[in-house]
Design a protein around this motif. Structure first.
Motif, PDB file in Angstrom:
ATOM      1  N   HIS A 218       0.798  -1.237   0.000  1.00 15.76           N
ATOM      2  CA  HIS A 218       0.000   0.000   0.000  1.00 15.76           C
ATOM      3  C   HIS A 218       0.831   1.288   0.000  1.00 15.76           C
ATOM      4  O   HIS A 218       0.470   2.265   0.661  1.00 15.76           O
ATOM      5  CB  HIS A 218      -0.950   0.056   1.217  1.00 15.76           C
TER       6      HIS A 218
ATOM      7  N   VAL B 252      -0.385  -2.471  13.236  1.00 12.73           N
ATOM      8  CA  VAL B 252      -1.648  -3.130  12.903  1.00 12.73           C
ATOM      9  C   VAL B 252      -1.775  -3.286  11.391  1.00 12.73           C
ATOM     10  O   VAL B 252      -2.085  -4.359  10.879  1.00 12.73           O
ATOM     11  CB  VAL B 252      -2.849  -2.335  13.474  1.00 12.73           C
ATOM     12  N   VAL B 253      -1.479  -2.181  10.668  1.00 13.83           N
ATOM     13  CA  VAL B 253      -1.561  -2.216   9.208  1.00 13.83           C
ATOM     14  C   VAL B 253      -0.582  -3.241   8.657  1.00 13.83           C
ATOM     15  O   VAL B 253      -0.907  -4.030   7.760  1.00 13.83           O
ATOM     16  CB  VAL B 253      -1.259  -0.815   8.619  1.00 13.83           C
TER      17      VAL B 253
ATOM     18  N   GLU C 104      -1.878  -6.683   8.879  1.00 12.41           N
ATOM     19  CA  GLU C 104      -2.938  -6.912   7.892  1.00 12.41           C
ATOM     20  C   GLU C 104      -2.304  -7.255   6.543  1.00 12.41           C
ATOM     21  O   GLU C 104      -2.733  -8.178   5.849  1.00 12.41           O
ATOM     22  CB  GLU C 104      -3.829  -5.665   7.766  1.00 12.41           C
ATOM     23  N   ILE C 105      -1.267  -6.496   6.194  1.00 11.91           N
ATOM     24  CA  ILE C 105      -0.562  -6.729   4.919  1.00 11.91           C
ATOM     25  C   ILE C 105       0.044  -8.132   4.904  1.00 11.91           C
ATOM     26  O   ILE C 105      -0.121  -8.888   3.944  1.00 11.91           O
ATOM     27  CB  ILE C 105       0.537  -5.661   4.713  1.00 11.91           C
TER      28      ILE C 105
ATOM     29  N   LYS D 208      -0.791 -10.696   6.581  1.00 14.62           N
ATOM     30  CA  LYS D 208      -1.844 -11.708   6.574  1.00 14.62           C
ATOM     31  C   LYS D 208      -2.289 -11.998   5.133  1.00 14.62           C
ATOM     32  O   LYS D 208      -2.472 -13.141   4.739  1.00 14.62           O
ATOM     33  CB  LYS D 208      -3.035 -11.185   7.376  1.00 14.62           C
ATOM     34  N   THR D 209      -2.447 -10.913   4.362  1.00 17.44           N
ATOM     35  CA  THR D 209      -2.818 -11.075   2.954  1.00 17.44           C
ATOM     36  C   THR D 209      -1.711 -11.797   2.183  1.00 17.44           C
ATOM     37  O   THR D 209      -1.972 -12.690   1.381  1.00 17.44           O
ATOM     38  CB  THR D 209      -3.070  -9.692   2.312  1.00 17.44           C
TER      39      THR D 209
ATOM     40  N   THR E 234      -2.253 -12.865  15.355  1.00 16.45           N
ATOM     41  CA  THR E 234      -2.332 -12.994  13.904  1.00 16.45           C
ATOM     42  C   THR E 234      -1.538 -14.184  13.380  1.00 16.45           C
ATOM     43  O   THR E 234      -1.881 -14.735  12.355  1.00 16.45           O
ATOM     44  CB  THR E 234      -1.828 -11.708  13.207  1.00 16.45           C
TER      45      THR E 234
END
Lengths: 261, 286
Positions: free
Chosen positions: A136, A184-185, A188-189, A191-192, A212
């Motif tokens: 991102h 946190v972001v 998330e990255i 995890k993807t 996670t």
């Protein structure tokens, strides 16, 4: 022994395998008799105190260090031979902040082993663009690496590792020196990304991470693996060698806090 | 300043014109290599190489005067010793992690001592100050050709391997993991640095080599956002420093080497102070 394994064994199921691996820096043992299997699709956190051997474990997997004894294979091979399949993000503190380089140039460095020759092709640039999108920060491509915040720099280094198009992603302290929102972001990255590749990362921060990740590899000279649900105060105490409180990120106190009885 | 321009245009003043040509053309190598030295943080290694060059000059004089190989110019000894020093220092810094600074410090002093001992052993009197502090006005047409050759070599290598060298300077370990022979490129960089240093010794002398190699690049680094920009700016600053240094030294009857270094040094200190100040003001206004 290895010859006994039939060739058709699905090697892709086992990403990395360590059998009785030991490593010592100048006779000072860092890792002793490590037995570890990393399966495909794993998202594991390597935790342990500073100097416990987390980075050493990553460097052994990369082939930057060789085990003093024992057997280590990655993708069924020696690490040196499969480096092109491994993406690596080193600790970002080691970088010269003033180095005159753009984000795009840093990310393109991940393509070096893949392009034959010394120029980047259109395909290389395309992959670098995509890697930036994965984390991102496509909007930062033209920015100077030195102008970025710690969290942004971290993501650039992950994008650099991604532009190697790895099957295994190794990250050394990806959460160091970044603020909690950025963390946190970041997860998330990751995890993807875990849907496409196996991920291993070293961290000394454990409370949050365990939610996670799929399993935790505890390293302090020896290695113990736990599924995330099993992590208890006892295990942490064993690894860190002292009383430590686990932060309950899943529990929210009222604004005044709460009292222990 | 006027008398400098007049002297420059005087047809009899060949030495001054050659000095200006050499200063201008050699700035290309100085700027490019200086940028690598500053960004890869190897100015200490460059210092050691420059002192080993003195050992080579001493040995060259000895071979020429005492052994009688008259064709063997001290410059050949300098080039040879610079390359040997670059390879040794490169290997030391790659493989002897812990004691790197001690080994390099030792080479630094041994190089200097070797040069002085060879000069003792060589019959005749030599004025070593031109080697120590440089004398740009002693340069010849042949030096000019050497500069052109070095410029072509340095520019060709750094253009062709631009991305690889950028990666090696930024993160050698990562470049190695990507299959780049980063150790070999590091030594190549040191060899180019050592050749540049030999040339620099002619301009500003052994003692001040590191300053002219690093200061233009360090000033450029305050403004540049990319490596090639830093190189171009470093070349420009190097031309600026050597020209003004030469002009000033000519008008004020000072030694050229120290004058050039003084101008480069003052500019560096002023620019870093100004950028620190600017950052402080920016920080306050935020």
């Amino acid at each position: 022994m290895r010859n006994d394994i039939p060739q058709e064994t699905p090697m892709n199921e086992r990403i990395a395998e360590l059998k009785n691996v030991s490593f010592a820096y100048n006779r000072e043992p860092v890792l002793e008799n490590v037995n570890l299997t990393i399966k495909k699709g794993e998202f594991a956190s390597i935790v342990g105190p500073n100097g416990g051997g987390k980075s050493t474990l990553l460097k052994l997997l990369l082939g930057l260090l060789r085990p003093s004894s024992g057997e280590l294979t990655v993708f069924g091979n020696t690490p040196e031979k499969v480096r092109h399949r491994i993406g690596y993000m080193p600790q970002h503190a080691q970088f010269d902040i003033q180095f005159p380089v753009t984000v795009m140039e840093v990310v393109l460095m991940g393509r070096l082993g893949h392009t034959r020759g010394v120029r980047y092709s259109k395909k290389d640039r395309h992959i670098a663009d995509r890697s930036l999108e994965d984390v991102h920060i496509a909007n930062l491509a033209k920015r100077s690496f030195s102008d970025l915040s710690g969290g942004q720099r971290q993501r650039v280094l992950i994008a650099r590792a991604l532009s190697c198009e790895p099957d295994l992603l190794l990250l050394d302290e990806p959460t160091a020196n970044i603020d909690p929102e950025a963390e946190v972001v970041l997860f998330e990255i990751l995890k993807t990304l875990n849907k496409r590749m196996t991920i291993l990362f070293a961290t000394h921060d454990i409370g949050f991470v365990s939610q996670t990740v799929k399993s935790v590899i505890c390293v302090n000279r020896c290695v113990v693996v736990h599924p995330t649900s099993e992590i208890t105060g006892e295990i942490i105490k064993d690894i860190y060698g002292g009383e430590i409180c686990m932060i309950r990120h899943d529990h929210r106190c009222s604004e005044e806090g709460h009292e222990h009885d | 300043m006027i008398d400098f321009i007049r002297a420059f245009s005087d047809p009899d003043n060949v030495f001054l014109r050659i000095a200006i040509y050499v200063a201008t053309l050699s700035s290309i190598s100085f700027g490019i290599i200086g940028t690598y030295v500053v960004t890869r943080r190897i100015s200490y290694l460059a210092g050691a190489i420059s002192h080993c060059v003195f050992g080579g000059i001493g040995a060259g004089l000895y071979v020429q005067k005492k052994i009688g190989m008259t064709w063997f110019e001290p410059m050949y000894g300098a080039i040879l010793s610079a390359i040997i020093a670059a390879v040794i220092i490169g290997l030391v810094s790659l493989y002897a992690k812990q004691r790197e600074d001690t080994v390099i410090g030792a080479l630094w002093a041994i190089g200097m001592a070797t040069g002085l001992i060879f000069i003792d052993l060589t019959p005749g009197y030599f004025d070593i100050t031109s080697y120590l502090f440089g004398d740009i006005l002693l340069l010849s047409i042949r030096d000019l050709w050497m500069v052109v050759f070095l410029d072509v070599l340095v520019a060709a290598v750094s253009l062709y391997f631009y991305h690889v060298l950028l990666a090696v300077c930024f993160d050698q370990e990562f470049a190695g993991l990507r299959g780049v022979r980063s150790g070999a490129f590091y030594i190549l960089l040191l060899c180019l640095t050592s050749l540049t240093i030999v040339l620099l010794v002619r301009v500003v002398g052994i003692v001040m080599v590191i300053a002219l190699l690093t200061l233009p690049a360090a000033v450029a680094g305050q403004f540049a956002r990319r490596l090639w920009q830093m190189m171009l700016l470093a070349i420009m600053f190097c031309v600026l420093f050597t020209w003004t240094g030469l002009a000033l030294s000519y008008s004020l009857k000072l030694s050229s080497g120290p004058t050039i270094i003084m101008i480069a040094g003052i500019t560096y200190i002023v620019t870093i102070s100004l950028s620190k100040l600017r950052k402080k003001i920016q920080f306050k206004s935020e």
